[in-house]
Design an enzyme around this catalytic site. Structure first.
Site, PDB file in Angstrom:
ATOM      1  N   ASN A 267       0.859  -1.087  -0.112  1.00 13.52           N
ATOM      2  CA  ASN A 267       0.034  -0.094  -0.099  1.00 13.52           C
ATOM      3  C   ASN A 267       0.721   1.277  -0.087  1.00 13.52           C
ATOM      4  OD1 ASN A 267      -2.429  -1.519   0.285  1.00 13.52           O
ATOM      5  ND2 ASN A 267      -2.639  -1.257   2.423  1.00 13.52           N
TER       6      ASN A 267
ATOM      7  N   LYS B 140       0.370  -4.325   5.215  1.00 12.17           N
ATOM      8  CA  LYS B 140       0.735  -4.991   6.260  1.00 12.17           C
ATOM      9  C   LYS B 140       1.894  -6.044   5.519  1.00 12.17           C
ATOM     10  CE  LYS B 140      -2.603  -5.186   9.522  1.00 12.17           C
ATOM     11  NZ  LYS B 140      -1.700  -4.655  10.599  1.00 12.17           N
TER      12      LYS B 140
ATOM     13  N   ASN C 229       5.048  -4.071   4.810  1.00  8.74           N
ATOM     14  CA  ASN C 229       5.759  -3.638   6.160  1.00  8.74           C
ATOM     15  C   ASN C 229       6.447  -5.021   6.759  1.00  8.74           C
ATOM     16  OD1 ASN C 229       4.465  -1.161   6.146  1.00  8.74           O
ATOM     17  ND2 ASN C 229       2.996  -1.440   7.485  1.00  8.74           N
TER      18      ASN C 229
ATOM     19  N   ASN D 174      -3.254 -10.049  17.527  1.00  2.78           N
ATOM     20  CA  ASN D 174      -3.627  -9.169  19.030  1.00  2.78           C
ATOM     21  C   ASN D 174      -4.828  -9.411  19.792  1.00  2.78           C
ATOM     22  OD1 ASN D 174      -5.752  -7.880  17.570  1.00  2.78           O
ATOM     23  ND2 ASN D 174      -4.590  -6.144  16.903  1.00  2.78           N
TER      24      ASN D 174
ATOM     25  N   THR E  31      -0.185 -10.602  20.797  1.00  2.00           N
ATOM     26  CA  THR E  31       0.596  -9.038  21.156  1.00  2.00           C
ATOM     27  C   THR E  31      -0.412  -8.384  21.916  1.00  2.00           C
ATOM     28  OG1 THR E  31      -0.218  -8.390  19.057  1.00  2.00           O
ATOM     29  CG2 THR E  31       1.966  -9.319  19.104  1.00  2.00           C
ATOM     30  N   LEU E  32       0.148  -7.557  22.909  1.00  5.91           N
ATOM     31  CA  LEU E  32      -0.665  -6.820  23.672  1.00  5.91           C
ATOM     32  C   LEU E  32      -0.372  -5.452  23.921  1.00  5.91           C
ATOM     33  CD1 LEU E  32      -0.826  -9.447  26.905  1.00  5.91           C
ATOM     34  CD2 LEU E  32      -2.577  -9.210  25.106  1.00  5.91           C
TER      35      LEU E  32
ATOM     36  N   ASP F  27       3.188  -4.758  12.633  1.00 10.82           N
ATOM     37  CA  ASP F  27       4.029  -5.386  11.400  1.00 10.82           C
ATOM     38  C   ASP F  27       5.532  -5.465  11.769  1.00 10.82           C
ATOM     39  OD1 ASP F  27       1.683  -5.630  10.177  1.00 10.82           O
ATOM     40  OD2 ASP F  27       1.767  -3.616   9.241  1.00 10.82           O
TER      41      ASP F  27
ATOM     42  N   GLY G 287       5.908   6.928  10.844  1.00 10.24           N
ATOM     43  CA  GLY G 287       5.635   6.168  10.111  1.00 10.24           C
ATOM     44  C   GLY G 287       5.712   4.566  10.064  1.00 10.24           C
TER      45      GLY G 287
ATOM     46  N   SER H  71      10.206   3.743   9.997  1.00 11.85           N
ATOM     47  CA  SER H  71      10.535   3.721  11.415  1.00 11.85           C
ATOM     48  C   SER H  71      11.431   2.464  11.743  1.00 11.85           C
ATOM     49  CB  SER H  71       9.255   3.728  12.179  1.00 11.85           C
ATOM     50  OG  SER H  71       8.573   2.642  12.286  1.00 11.85           O
TER      51      SER H  71
END
Length: 301
Positions: free
Chosen positions: A12, A41, A44, A184, A221-222, A253, A288, A292
Site C-alpha cells: 500500500n 501489512k 511492512n 492481537n 500481542t498486547l 508489522d 511512519g 521507522s
C-alpha cells in the site's frame, strides 16, 4: 538457495494525517501535516525482516497510479526480491492513517491492487514460496489466497507465520496450518467468537484456546502490556519495552517481520518473540511504518 522469508500480502501507500486528536463522529478537526509513505501489512513485514538481515521475497501487486512508486520505494531499498510483485490496472492499495498526538491511530484501508493477489499469483511464485524457510501471511489480500498459500507452504515443509490482521474469521483448517498464529487481542476475540478480558492472564487463556483449535503455536500481542505465547502445551510471556511513543502505526508489522527473521535464523519462538518486542518498541519511537523500522546494525531498546 531459497529466501529466508517469503511474504504473500498487501502493498500500500499510507496517507498519514497528523492531528491533535482523532475526530468524533460527524466532527471536523484541523490537521498539522499530511505525508504519503509506503505501507501495507505485507510490505511492512517484508521491509522489517529485510532490514534485520533476512533474505526476503514479496508476492503481491501494485497499481498503475503514482502511489505504486511510493509503495515500492522502501521494499527496493531494503533489498526485497520484487520479482513476483505484479503491476495491475487500477489503483495501488491505499491506507488513510489519522495519527493523534498521543501516538495512537485510526486506519481505513482501500485494497486496490491487493484484490488482484489471487491463488494464481501464488502458483506463479511456487518455487520461491516452497523454497523459503518461513512464509508470512496476513489478511489484507483475499482470504482464499491466504488459505491457498498457507497450504502450499505447509505441504512443502515451510513454516507458516499467519498474522490474522486485520481481524477476520478464518476457518479452523487454515488456522491449523499456522506455526505460529499471531494475533492481537481484538483479532483473537474475533477468531474465538467471544470477547476477551483485559490483561496477560486472559491473553494466555486465549492463546491456549486457539492452540486447542490446532495451531502448532500461538502468539498474542498486547501492545504496552507485552506479548504472550503458547506452544507444546506451555505458556510464556514477555513484557513490553518502555519507550517514548511517537507513532504506533505499523508496530505490529515490525513485530511480525522481526519474528519471521528470527525464526528463519533458527531462533526458538519464545526468544524470537522477545527480540521482536524490542524491534516493535524501536519502531514506535519514529514516525511512519516502514521508515521507522530499525536496521540490523541499529541499537534496540
Amino acid at each position: 538457495m531459497g529466501h529466508d522469508v517469503v511474504v504473500v500480502g498487501s502493498v500500500n501507500a499510507d496517507l498519514v494525517l497528523q492531528v491533535d486528536r482523532r475526530p468524533l463522529p460527524g466532527e471536523t478537526v484541523l490537521g498539522q501535516d499530511a505525508v504519503t509513505l509506503p505501507g501495507g501489512k505485507g510490505a511492512n513485514q517484508a521491509v522489517a525482516a529485510a532490514r534485520l538481515g533476512a533474505s526476503v521475497a514479496m508476492v503481491g501487486a501494485v497499481g498503475t497510479d503514482a502511489h505504486a512508486a511510493v509503495a515500492l520505494d522502501l521494499l527496493t531499498s531494503a533489498g526485497v526480491d520484487l520479482t513476483h510483485v505484479r503491476t495491475v490496472d487500477g489503483p495501488t492499495g491505499l491506507a488513510v492513517v489519522t495519527l493523534a498526538g498521543d501516538g495512537e491511530n485510526s486506519i481505513v484501508v482501500v485494497p486496490g491492487a491487493n484484490a488482484a493477489v489471487t491463488p494464481a499469483s501464488v502458483d506463479a511464485a511456487d518455487a520461491v514460496l516452497t523454497g523459503a524457510r518461513v512464509c508470512v501471511l496476513q489478511a489484507e489480500i483475499p482470504l482464499g489466497t491466504v488459505a491457498h498459500a498457507a497450504r502450499l507452504a505447509h505441504d512443502a515443509g515451510v513454516r507458516v507465520l499467519l498474522n490474522v490482521a486485520p481481524a477476520t474469521a478464518l476457518r479452523d483448517d487454515v488456522v491449523r496450518l499456522a506455526d505460529p498464529l499471531v494475533v492481537n487481542e481484538h483479532e483473537a476475540a474475533l477468531l474465538l467468537g467471544h470477547p476477551l478480558d483485559a490483561g496477560v492472564e486472559a491473553a494466555q487463556g486465549a492463546a491456549a484456546e486457539l492452540a486447542g483449535r490446532g495451531a502448532a503455536s500461538v502468539v498474542v500481542t498486547l501492545g504496552a502490556s507485552g506479548v504472550v505465547g503458547h506452544e507444546h502445551g506451555a505458556a510464556w510471556s514477555w513484557p513490553a519495552v518502555p519507550v517514548e511513543v511517537r507513532d504506533t502505526t505499523g508496530a505490529g508489522d515490525a513485530f511480525v517481520g522481526a519474528l519471521a527473521a528470527a525464526l528463519a535464523a533458527g531462533d526458538p519462538l519464545r526468544d524470537a518473540a522477545r527480540f521482536a518486542t524490542r524491534v516493535a518498541a524501536a519502531s514506535v519511537t519514529r514516525l511512519g511504518a516502514q521508515p521507522s523500522y530499525p536496521w540490523a546494525t541499529d541499537p534496540l531498546p
